[in-house]
Design a protein around this motif. Structure first.
Motif, PDB file in Angstrom:
ATOM      1  N   VAL A  89     -34.488  32.862  54.573  1.00 32.70           N
ATOM      2  CA  VAL A  89     -35.795  32.812  54.841  1.00 32.70           C
ATOM      3  C   VAL A  89     -36.488  33.132  53.606  1.00 32.70           C
ATOM      4  N   MET A  90     -36.847  33.857  52.709  1.00 33.55           N
ATOM      5  CA  MET A  90     -37.070  34.827  51.142  1.00 33.55           C
ATOM      6  C   MET A  90     -36.652  33.460  50.680  1.00 33.55           C
ATOM      7  N   ARG A  91     -35.093  33.055  50.268  1.00 37.19           N
ATOM      8  CA  ARG A  91     -35.118  32.278  49.586  1.00 37.19           C
ATOM      9  C   ARG A  91     -35.730  30.953  49.580  1.00 37.19           C
ATOM     10  N   ALA A 111     -29.845  39.898  60.641  1.00 33.19           N
ATOM     11  CA  ALA A 111     -31.046  40.047  60.564  1.00 33.19           C
ATOM     12  C   ALA A 111     -30.950  39.827  59.119  1.00 33.19           C
ATOM     13  N   THR A 112     -30.639  40.878  58.625  1.00 35.96           N
ATOM     14  CA  THR A 112     -30.867  41.020  56.658  1.00 35.96           C
ATOM     15  C   THR A 112     -29.966  39.387  56.271  1.00 35.96           C
ATOM     16  N   ARG A 166     -39.799  26.631  48.205  1.00 30.50           N
ATOM     17  CA  ARG A 166     -41.395  26.317  48.745  1.00 30.50           C
ATOM     18  C   ARG A 166     -42.779  26.320  48.027  1.00 30.50           C
ATOM     19  N   GLY A 167     -42.851  27.800  47.685  1.00 31.35           N
ATOM     20  CA  GLY A 167     -43.643  27.828  46.749  1.00 31.35           C
ATOM     21  C   GLY A 167     -43.522  26.909  45.137  1.00 31.35           C
ATOM     22  N   PRO A 175     -31.398  26.093  49.115  1.00 26.93           N
ATOM     23  CA  PRO A 175     -30.621  27.267  50.158  1.00 26.93           C
ATOM     24  C   PRO A 175     -29.912  27.161  49.874  1.00 26.93           C
ATOM     25  N   TRP A 176     -28.901  27.460  48.169  1.00 27.80           N
ATOM     26  CA  TRP A 176     -27.246  28.236  48.679  1.00 27.80           C
ATOM     27  C   TRP A 176     -27.171  28.639  47.567  1.00 27.80           C
ATOM     28  N   ALA A 177     -26.252  29.873  47.761  1.00 26.65           N
ATOM     29  CA  ALA A 177     -26.212  30.213  46.484  1.00 26.65           C
ATOM     30  C   ALA A 177     -24.243  29.454  46.098  1.00 26.65           C
ATOM     31  N   THR A 178     -23.884  29.802  44.671  1.00 29.55           N
ATOM     32  CA  THR A 178     -22.253  29.854  44.272  1.00 29.55           C
ATOM     33  C   THR A 178     -22.038  30.562  45.387  1.00 29.55           C
ATOM     34  N   PRO A 179     -20.550  30.769  44.934  1.00 27.87           N
ATOM     35  CA  PRO A 179     -19.575  31.652  45.296  1.00 27.87           C
ATOM     36  C   PRO A 179     -19.848  32.933  45.243  1.00 27.87           C
TER      37      PRO A 179
END
Length: 96
Positions: free
Chosen positions: A80-82, A73-74, A87-88, A10-14
């Motif tokens: 949430v999409m990630r 919100a964005t 999970r999918g 649930p996180w990305a690289t810098p």
């Protein structure tokens, strides 16, 4: 989309690139950390949604407040999409 057996974290690289975890189960410390981060992101998303609704319900909200609410919100929607994709990707394929 990730390769089979990889969990999208649930996180990305810098640089904004996705991070993946290769593990056989969800019992590792990193898996537990990812679960905790996902839960925190979902709670944050609920708070952002409530705030955005309040801004939209207030006819006196100015452009700056609306832009701030939309920006948050964005960001929350991206989290949430990630989480949904991650999970999918972990849902087992049905047996034929």
């Amino acid at each position: 989309m990730s390769a089979p057996g990889l969990r999208l974290l649930p996180w990305a690289t810098p640089e904004g690139k996705p991070c993946y975890l290769s593990t056989d189960g969800g019992d590792s410390k990193l898996s537990q950390l990812a679960d905790d981060v996902e839960a925190a992101q979902l709670r944050s998303g609920e708070q952002v949604l409530a705030g955005a609704r309040a801004v939209l319900a207030d006819a006196k909200s100015g452009e700056q407040a609306i832009r701030f609410a939309l920006a948050r919100a964005t960001e929350s929607l991206e989290d949430v999409m990630r989480i949904a994709v991650s999970r999918g990707g972990r849902v087992p394929e049905p047996e034929a």
